[in-house]
Design a protein around this motif. Sequence first.
Motif, PDB file in Angstrom:
ATOM      1  N   SER A  50      -1.847  39.585  25.901  1.00 11.43           N
ATOM      2  CA  SER A  50      -3.189  39.372  25.305  1.00 11.43           C
ATOM      3  C   SER A  50      -3.061  39.344  23.767  1.00 11.43           C
ATOM      4  O   SER A  50      -2.260  40.104  23.214  1.00 11.43           O
ATOM      5  CB  SER A  50      -4.154  40.494  25.734  1.00 11.43           C
ATOM      6  OG  SER A  50      -3.672  41.754  25.297  1.00 11.43           O
ATOM      7  N   ALA A  51      -3.866  38.517  23.075  1.00 11.89           N
ATOM      8  CA  ALA A  51      -3.829  38.383  21.609  1.00 11.89           C
ATOM      9  C   ALA A  51      -5.250  38.153  21.087  1.00 11.89           C
ATOM     10  O   ALA A  51      -6.050  37.483  21.723  1.00 11.89           O
ATOM     11  CB  ALA A  51      -2.921  37.231  21.203  1.00 11.89           C
ATOM     12  N   ALA A  52      -5.607  38.804  19.863  1.00 15.45           N
ATOM     13  CA  ALA A  52      -6.952  38.648  19.248  1.00 15.45           C
ATOM     14  C   ALA A  52      -6.778  38.360  17.750  1.00 15.45           C
ATOM     15  O   ALA A  52      -6.004  39.048  17.068  1.00 15.45           O
ATOM     16  CB  ALA A  52      -7.762  39.925  19.462  1.00 15.45           C
ATOM     17  N   ASP A  80     -10.776  35.503  17.636  1.00 10.70           N
ATOM     18  CA  ASP A  80     -10.167  34.629  18.671  1.00 10.70           C
ATOM     19  C   ASP A  80      -9.275  35.497  19.560  1.00 10.70           C
ATOM     20  O   ASP A  80      -8.288  36.067  19.086  1.00 10.70           O
ATOM     21  CB  ASP A  80      -9.360  33.530  17.995  1.00 10.70           C
ATOM     22  CG  ASP A  80      -8.874  32.522  19.025  1.00 10.70           C
ATOM     23  OD1 ASP A  80      -9.293  32.621  20.209  1.00 10.70           O
ATOM     24  OD2 ASP A  80      -8.041  31.647  18.656  1.00 10.70           O
ATOM     25  N   VAL A  81      -9.679  35.641  20.858  1.00 10.50           N
ATOM     26  CA  VAL A  81      -8.951  36.508  21.817  1.00 10.50           C
ATOM     27  C   VAL A  81      -8.290  35.612  22.869  1.00 10.50           C
ATOM     28  O   VAL A  81      -8.955  34.739  23.443  1.00 10.50           O
ATOM     29  CB  VAL A  81      -9.898  37.516  22.486  1.00 10.50           C
ATOM     30  CG1 VAL A  81      -9.125  38.377  23.480  1.00 10.50           C
ATOM     31  CG2 VAL A  81     -10.567  38.377  21.426  1.00 10.50           C
TER      32      VAL A  81
END
Length: 538
Positions: free
Chosen positions: A289-291, A318-319
Amino acid sequence: MQNLLGFLKGLGAARLMAMIAVTVALVGFFAFVIMRVSQPQMTTLYTDLSVEDSSSIIKELERQGIPFEMRNDGAILLVPKDKVTRLRMKLAEGGLPKGGGVGYEIFDKSDALGTTSFVQNINHLRALEGELSRTIRAIDRVQAARVHLVLPERPLFSREAPEPSASIVLRVRGALEPQQVRAIRHLVASAVNGLKPQRVSIVDEAGQLLADGSASGEQVEGATSDERRAAFEKRMRNQIEGIVSSVVGSGRARVQVSADFDYNKITQTSDKFDPEGRVLRSSQTREESAATSAADGQVTVNNELPGANQGQGAGARDVSKKSEETNNYEISRVTKTEVTEAGRVNRLSVAVLVDGAYTKNDKGELVYAERPKEQLDRIAALVRSAIGFDQKRGDQIEVVNLKFAEAPQVEKLPEPAGLMGMFQFTKDDIMNMIQLGVMFLLGLVVLFMVIRPLVKRILAAEPAPEAAGGLPALADGTVPQIGADGQPVPASVPSMIDIAQVQGQVHAQSVHRVGELAERNPNETAAIIRQWLAEPAT
């Protein structure tokens, strides 16, 4: 003695010679009978003896003074029946018979102190060959055997040792079965260290090769392809004949079996995968997961300091998330290896010939009749079941009813056992009793039909002369005879006179004797005649 000599002289030369001949014949005949009866009954001591064993046993029997008989060129020895057991034990004590070869007894009398290793090895080889020959001769149908062994020594500095081999020559009675030949090969191979059955060659006395010792690949499980096929056909034929003969009678069926064999050896390997048979072997799951946030696109030192953005309001972010899963499955797999040995039956052909039925008519004669078709169909069904009939394989069976050239023989009723079953007489005892009975009857016939009439004729006494009219006897005890006219009969009377004219039927010989007495004693004869004339007539 004078009376005896007078009696012998009175018999005459012809009668005396006949009496002597009869006496000699009688004594000889009864001497033969007594010797034949008193002769011991001979029975077999040993059979199938070699020349060496026969010679050694005969020397021992002659040394002990035991009578014996030889038959079949010395191969069979017969001795008195009451001495067989003792003789066998005595000969066994001396190591006889040796069996036509030298065994381990070769080491009994050898001097091992001065014997070299080479001589010891040769003696060991001879003893081993002799013992194997004796063992092989114990098998049925084997009359004689000779074994040759080749036991090579391992050369120095050699990694491979040469294989031993053996050759056997047999003298058999009849023919050996393949099983017996294989048994002999395995017997010899087991007795010799390192020897393989394939390295044993067997030959019969006719030069026929019974077993090949080349160790070739033609043989399968100790038997060649032809032997296996012949054995299979023989076994099937025996089975069919056994079941058919129980229906049509013994000897009333002929069966021939022909088998088509496939001697190719096939090896086949196959792999089979089953897609439905899946099994989970391992599973792996991975998540990311990335934000990110928007900052007008400016990158300053203040923005990067900790806590610099706390006073600012939440901006756009932005996730992104990423998930990955990996599963490993095992699929069912079957590996199959098939080895088809040589000797498969591709096709069977069976021919069955049965005889018809025989019945007796009013005259007692056998009448032939063909068997019905229903019975032949039943026999064919039995044959199919016996051989394992397979139509897909192309098997073929033919059952035919034909008349045999030889008609069945009428079975005779078994005779009662009688004395043989009651007293358990052997064949030799019965033949001996028959021989004694024949001799006894022959002796009685000779005694009563030949000897007795001859003796009676020889010893027949002369008839005593009867005194006619009470005539007084002469000086020598004889009585003179008077003719029909009352006068003494002279010596010149013919040898035979009319018996009807002589009172008392006087024999001519007696009359002749009276005439001789009258000639020799004339005075006494005249006195007797005067006395007769002086007597008054009555």
